[in-house]
Scaffold this active site. Structure first.
Site, PDB file in Angstrom:
ATOM      1  CG  HIS A  12      -0.312   0.025   2.549  1.00  0.00           C
ATOM      2  ND1 HIS A  12      -0.854  -0.606   3.650  1.00  0.00           N
ATOM      3  CD2 HIS A  12       0.814   0.624   3.002  1.00  0.00           C
ATOM      4  CE1 HIS A  12      -0.077  -0.388   4.699  1.00  0.00           C
ATOM      5  NE2 HIS A  12       0.942   0.352   4.333  1.00  0.00           N
ATOM      6  CG  HIS A  59       0.597   4.565   7.647  1.00  0.00           C
ATOM      7  ND1 HIS A  59      -0.471   4.011   6.993  1.00  0.00           N
ATOM      8  CD2 HIS A  59       1.662   3.762   7.381  1.00  0.00           C
ATOM      9  CE1 HIS A  59      -0.072   2.909   6.352  1.00  0.00           C
ATOM     10  NE2 HIS A  59       1.212   2.743   6.572  1.00  0.00           N
ATOM     11  CG  HIS A 193       8.284  -1.666   3.614  1.00  0.00           C
ATOM     12  ND1 HIS A 193       7.391  -2.663   3.861  1.00  0.00           N
ATOM     13  CD2 HIS A 193       7.659  -0.518   3.979  1.00  0.00           C
ATOM     14  CE1 HIS A 193       6.263  -2.150   4.340  1.00  0.00           C
ATOM     15  NE2 HIS A 193       6.400  -0.853   4.434  1.00  0.00           N
ATOM     16  CD  GLU A 240       3.009  -1.570   6.441  1.00  0.00           C
ATOM     17  OE1 GLU A 240       2.925  -0.394   6.796  1.00  0.00           O
ATOM     18  OE2 GLU A 240       3.203  -1.899   5.248  1.00  0.00           O
TER      19      GLU A 240
HETATM   20  C1  DHB Z   1       6.257   3.786   2.488  1.00  0.00           C
HETATM   21  C2  DHB Z   1       5.407   4.248   3.466  1.00  0.00           C
HETATM   22  C3  DHB Z   1       4.468   3.387   4.004  1.00  0.00           C
HETATM   23  O1  DHB Z   1       3.576   3.748   4.937  1.00  0.00           O
HETATM   24  C4  DHB Z   1       4.388   2.121   3.609  1.00  0.00           C
HETATM   25  O2  DHB Z   1       3.473   1.330   4.136  1.00  0.00           O
HETATM   26  C5  DHB Z   1       5.240   1.684   2.655  1.00  0.00           C
HETATM   27  C6  DHB Z   1       6.172   2.531   2.112  1.00  0.00           C
HETATM   28  C7  DHB Z   1       7.271   4.653   1.831  1.00  0.00           C
HETATM   29  O3  DHB Z   1       7.312   5.839   2.087  1.00  0.00           O
HETATM   30  O4  DHB Z   1       8.014   4.134   0.998  1.00  0.00           O
HETATM   31 FE    FE Z   2       2.448   1.238   5.572  1.00  0.00          FE
END
Ligand code: DHB
Ligand code: FE
Length: 283
Positions: A12, A59, A193, A240
């Site tokens: 997302h 968030h 990530h 997540e």
């Molecule tokens: C990013 C931010 C997010 O909240 C996420 O779920 C995934 C990536 C980002 O800034 O890359």
């Molecule tokens: Fe996120």
């Protein structure tokens, strides 16, 4: 009786939403990712769910660190896109399904999942970006949405097993609903990530592949992964992925993988998408 048409797991990343909003999906950077989304858009267009349950995380848009529900279900008629610091995305308001949402809330609470009930919950990129991935830029979203918000921001997040089990309870709730509606369920976030600290930019395609394989082949094995392992192997925001386990749990014992795409990088993340359908369900 209501029934599931299938589930989607998808990243997302906010930059994916920005690419849609600003007409950049065909640039060299974004085209390969969006090409991978086309079959998913075709699939959902064909399935035409009446309702999508979208499992997402907030968030710090609807909730701050002052109030951190582990699981919150939105029971309102409408959810507005949240202001994420640069104004809300210019996407349609999200229409809820209060009757089904209340039914799921009641069923879950009666089956030991004490959900927080949200009458007001602005929805941020965690929910609106998956809608853009699935539906592009319509005048209005083509289905109702039940937002199911999960805390993966503040330690301790719920375990993968707790999430799988919540999905199973949501399945039972949908199956005993008295209206003949078709339901899709989205698990959002991930894949690997990490947005901050020494390991910022950390990606782990091997872990992501193992997770994608496990969704159809051995969800119980995925449910045993401790949250520390998600953070070590998928990065701090890779946690997540537990939200995909709710989606998986809602689809019953045996599922088949209908489609998968996986692309690195999208912003700072590995962007994955999977479609799962119940085995034997050709409807
Ligand atoms: C990013 C931010 C997010 O909240 C996420 O779920 C995934 C990536 C980002 O800034 O890359
Ligand atoms: Fe996120």
């Amino acid at each position: 009786m209501a029934k599931f048409v299938g589930g989607i797991g998808t990243s997302h990343v906010p930059a994916i939403g920005a690419a849609v909003d600003h007409g950049k999906t065909q640039t060299d950077y974004w085209k390969p990712l969006f090409d991978g989304y086309e079959p998913a858009r075709e699939w959902i267009k064909e399935k035409k769910p009446d309702v999508a349950i979208i499992v997402f995380n907030d968030h710090a848009s609807a909730f701050s660190l002052e109030l951190i529900p582990t699981f919150a279900i939105g029971v309102a008629d409408t959810f507005e896109p949240a202001d994420e610091g640069y104004g809300p995305r210019k996407v349609p308001s999200v229409e809820g399904d209060a009757k089904l949402a209340w039914h799921i809330a009641r069923y879950a609470i009666e089956h030991d999942f004490d959900m927080t009930i949200a009458n007001v919950m602005p929805v941020d990129h965690g929910l609106t970006v998956p809608l853009s991935i699935a539906f592009g830029q319509p005048e209005a979203w083509p289905c109702k949405v039940i937002p199911l918000c999960v805390n993966v921001i503040q330690y301790p997040p719920p375990s993968a097993r707790r999430c799988l089990n919540l999905g199973k309870v949501i399945r039972e709730a949908v199956q005993c609903y008295d209206e003949d509606v078709s339901v899709a369920i989205f698990g959002t976030g991930g894949m690997s990530h990490q947005l901050q600290g020494e390991r910022a930019g950390f990606l782990n395609p091997e872990f992501d592949t193992m997770f994608l394989d496990g969704l159809s082949q051995d969800a119980e094995k995925l449910a045993d992964i401790p949250r520390q392992t998600f953070i070590e192997e998928a990065g701090s925001e890779g946690i997540e992925l537990v939200m995909w386990m709710i989606m998986r749990g809602a689809l019953g014992e045996d599922v088949k993988e209908t489609y998968r795409s996986y692309h690195i990088p999208a912003s700072n993340t590995a962007a994955g998408l999977i479609i799962l359908e119940e085995e034997g369900d050709k409807s």
